[in-house]
Design an enzyme around this catalytic site. Structure first.
Site, PDB file in Angstrom:
ATOM      1  N   ASP A  44      -7.698   3.774  -7.817  1.00 55.25           N
ATOM      2  CA  ASP A  44      -6.468   4.535  -7.565  1.00 55.25           C
ATOM      3  C   ASP A  44      -6.248   5.553  -8.685  1.00 55.25           C
ATOM      4  OD1 ASP A  44      -5.715   3.302  -5.190  1.00 55.25           O
ATOM      5  OD2 ASP A  44      -4.589   1.719  -6.221  1.00 55.25           O
ATOM      6  N   LYS A  82      -2.548  -6.175  -4.864  1.00 60.75           N
ATOM      7  CA  LYS A  82      -3.354  -5.601  -5.954  1.00 60.75           C
ATOM      8  C   LYS A  82      -3.206  -6.391  -7.257  1.00 60.75           C
ATOM      9  CE  LYS A  82      -3.252  -0.928  -4.058  1.00 60.75           C
ATOM     10  NZ  LYS A  82      -2.938   0.489  -4.294  1.00 60.75           N
TER      11      LYS A  82
END
Ligand code: ATR
Length: 268
Positions: free
Chosen positions: A104, A67
């Site tokens: 997220d 990420k």
């Protein structure tokens, strides 16, 4: 943006991921003729693989451990991805630019609203961990009115750096008891992912607290079970996983997926 011709999940490892299951169910339900496939990328080849996918106009998700590297590799970032310092959703726009976003944060926010039954406000939030997952939690808490966050980490220096990046609502703490005494406790460490270890002794957490474990497992985590046994309202990271996926789907196609179909696919 350019409509993706392919959808992928990049991670290492990825074979255990539930994302292909619920994304493919949503694609079929929406009548979209695409498959979502998980690709296990050798870490040394990550940027090369992402470059090839960009040239093809592929969109997708990124998971552990890529990420932060995707954040660094994108041509443009949304404000949220920039704030978190991590990208879990990407796509290619009409000019061939690789765009990175972070869903997220929205996934965590939705989970907290479900657990609390309301818009979170005026809460103390105890965060265990100081990696990318913890940064996503702080980016959500920062939007909640009147909330403060205390960050505890095994490596205290990382907690200090993370809290400093977010400003005064977030404070690093050296005493795990401060986190345990919060209104909402969040496990943003990877403890419990590969085994049944507990990120904090459940006996330290008072009964009126709520707890979100960002780890998820079939049948829920041992931490969540231990908390419930004490009468504490707790949930694992499954809703966050599905909601981040649903929000990603909205980014790629501009339409909401059928969330009930996604849930049904993971429960099967
Ligand atoms: P992510 O991006 O998923 O948050 P990460 O950046 O590797 O992943 O962060 C993992 C977090 O779990 C860190 O806070 C890590 O603590 P350290 O900064 O001290 O490494 C925490 N963590 C991992 N294993 C742990 C363990 N056994 N006990 C306590 N904390 C642990």
């Amino acid at each position: 943006m350019r409509e993706p011709g392919r959808l992928v999940l990049l991670g290492h490892p990825v074979s255990q991921s539930l994302s292909p299951r619920f994304q493919n169910a949503a694609l079929i339900d929406a009548g979209l003729p695409l498959r979502y496939e998980a690709i296990d990328v050798e870490p040394s080849r990550f940027e090369a693989v992402l470059g090839d996918l960009r040239a093809e106009g592929v969109a997708g998700n990124v998971t552990v451990p890529f990420k932060e590297r995707t954040h660094d590799a994108c041509d443009r970032l949304t404000l949220l991805a920039e704030r978190v310092g991590a990208v879990n959703v990407f796509w290619v726009d009409a000019d061939g630019q690789l765009i990175g976003d972070n869903s997220d944060v929205g996934g965590f926010d939705a989970t907290a609203r479900t657990l609390l039954g309301d818009i979170p406000r005026d809460l103390s939030v105890g965060v265990l961990g100081a990696g990318g997952a913890a940064a996503g939690v702080l980016a959500a808490v920062e939007q909640w009115p009147g909330c403060v966050a205390h960050v505890y980490n095994r490596t205290p220096e990382r907690a200090r750096q993370l809290a400093e990046r977010f400003g005064t609502f977030a404070q690093p703490v050296d005493d795990i008891g401060v986190v345990a005494g919060a209104d909402l406790v969040v496990n943003a460490t990877s403890v419990g992912l590969r085994d049944d270890a507990l990120p904090i002794d459940p006996a330290l957490i008072p009964r009126g607290a709520r707890v979100i474990d960002l780890v998820y497992k079939r049948g829920e985590t041992r931490f969540v079970h231990a908390l419930r046994a004490r009468g504490i309202r707790a949930c694992d990271g499954l809703e966050m996983l599905i909601e981040q996926g649903a929000l990603a789907f909205e980014r790629w196609f501009g339409i909401a997926p059928n969330r009930a179909v996604m849930w049904e696919a993971v429960r099967r």
